[in-house]
Write a protein that holds these residues in place. Structure first.
Motif, PDB file in Angstrom:
ATOM      1  N   ALA A 129     -89.678  30.151  58.843  1.00 18.92           N
ATOM      2  CA  ALA A 129     -90.651  29.597  59.784  1.00 18.92           C
ATOM      3  C   ALA A 129     -90.556  30.312  61.127  1.00 18.92           C
ATOM      4  CB  ALA A 129     -90.417  28.107  59.967  1.00 18.92           C
TER       5      ALA A 129
ATOM      6  N   SER B 220     -97.608  26.156  59.098  1.00 19.23           N
ATOM      7  CA  SER B 220     -97.367  26.696  57.763  1.00 19.23           C
ATOM      8  C   SER B 220     -97.176  25.521  56.815  1.00 19.23           C
ATOM      9  CB  SER B 220     -96.113  27.577  57.759  1.00 19.23           C
ATOM     10  OG  SER B 220     -96.255  28.666  58.647  1.00 19.23           O
ATOM     11  N   LYS B 221     -97.647  25.646  55.579  1.00 27.28           N
ATOM     12  CA  LYS B 221     -97.594  24.514  54.655  1.00 27.28           C
ATOM     13  C   LYS B 221     -96.171  24.166  54.242  1.00 27.28           C
ATOM     14  CE  LYS B 221    -102.235  24.957  52.693  1.00 27.28           C
ATOM     15  NZ  LYS B 221    -102.678  23.692  53.329  1.00 27.28           N
TER      16      LYS B 221
ATOM     17  N   ASP C   5     -94.307  27.992  64.710  1.00 22.64           N
ATOM     18  CA  ASP C   5     -94.290  26.760  63.922  1.00 22.64           C
ATOM     19  C   ASP C   5     -93.514  25.663  64.645  1.00 22.64           C
ATOM     20  OD1 ASP C   5     -95.820  26.985  61.537  1.00 22.64           O
ATOM     21  OD2 ASP C   5     -94.339  28.347  60.697  1.00 22.64           O
TER      22      ASP C   5
ATOM     23  N   LYS D 295     -90.231  33.447  53.294  1.00 20.63           N
ATOM     24  CA  LYS D 295     -90.600  33.493  54.706  1.00 20.63           C
ATOM     25  C   LYS D 295     -89.799  32.464  55.488  1.00 20.63           C
ATOM     26  CE  LYS D 295     -94.587  32.219  57.602  1.00 20.63           C
ATOM     27  NZ  LYS D 295     -94.083  30.891  57.955  1.00 20.63           N
TER      28      LYS D 295
END
Length: 200
Positions: free
Chosen positions: A26, A57-58, A30, A24
């Motif tokens: 960002a 998002s982590k 984000d 994915k």
């Protein structure tokens, strides 16, 4: 011990260059959330900064195309260094990743060096980075560094302009029980706990 999430990413051939594969990329959201989080933190509004950080998002998963010259130059540099960790990240948002590598025998002496490639290696600068993790700042010029040790926390923003690395401390705080849950952690290129120094 370095804080944060360390993930392994693989690089595969793609035409004349290589692409870092990821699940994915960002989102624009984000980037906006990180900007908001940093603004709250800089103003000392730590509760708002924490709430904003939790929405990020982590992990930051990126995708870059690298020329053969860049790969060879980065690999040659890594081969000659006793590197603890390294990151490939586009700090100045120009579409080309910088090589950010960390050296040091103990946590307190860790230093990150940043280099760029423009037909040759360019030394951009360095920063002391003991007890720190690194986070992306999507759609902006910058990389975020969060340092935390024994209840002390400090967040700095690293920017790159004309191949000169600049570092600005945004704010700090003491007696912290829970460090800021800052997302968009950068990928440290390790494999099963061992450094994978070869960029393929």
């Amino acid at each position: 011990m370095m804080l944060g999430i360390l993930l392994c990413v693989c690089l595969s051939a793609c035409g004349s260059g290589a692409v870092i594969n990821s699940n994915k990329i960002a989102t624009t959201n984000d980037g906006q959330l990180m900007k908001q989080t940093l603004q709250y933190y800089q103003k000392g509004q730590f509760k708002k900064a924490t709430d904003s950080a939790k929405r990020l998002s982590k992990v930051f998963n990126s995708e870059y195309t690298m020329s053969e010259g860049m790969k060879k130059a980065y690999n040659k540099l890594l081969a000659g260094k006793d590197v603890t960790a390294y990151y490939l990240y586009d700090i100045d948002n120009d579409g080309k990743p910088e090589l950010c590598y960390v050296v040091g025998e103990i946590e307190a002496s860790m230093t990150m060096y940043v280099v760029s490639y423009k037909n040759k290696l360019i030394k951009d600068g360095s920063i002391a980075c003991g007890h720190s993790v690194f986070n992306a700042y999507p759609q902006h010029n910058g990389m975020v560094m969060l340092m935390g040790q024994m209840g002390y926390e400090e967040i700095s923003l690293m920017t790159l302009k004309n191949n000169k690395l600049k570092v600005k401390t945004l704010n700090d705080r003491e007696n912290v029980k829970d460090y800021l849950p800052l997302g968009l952690s950068l990928n440290d290129h390790t494999a099963n706990g061992k450094l994978n120094r070869v960029i393929k």
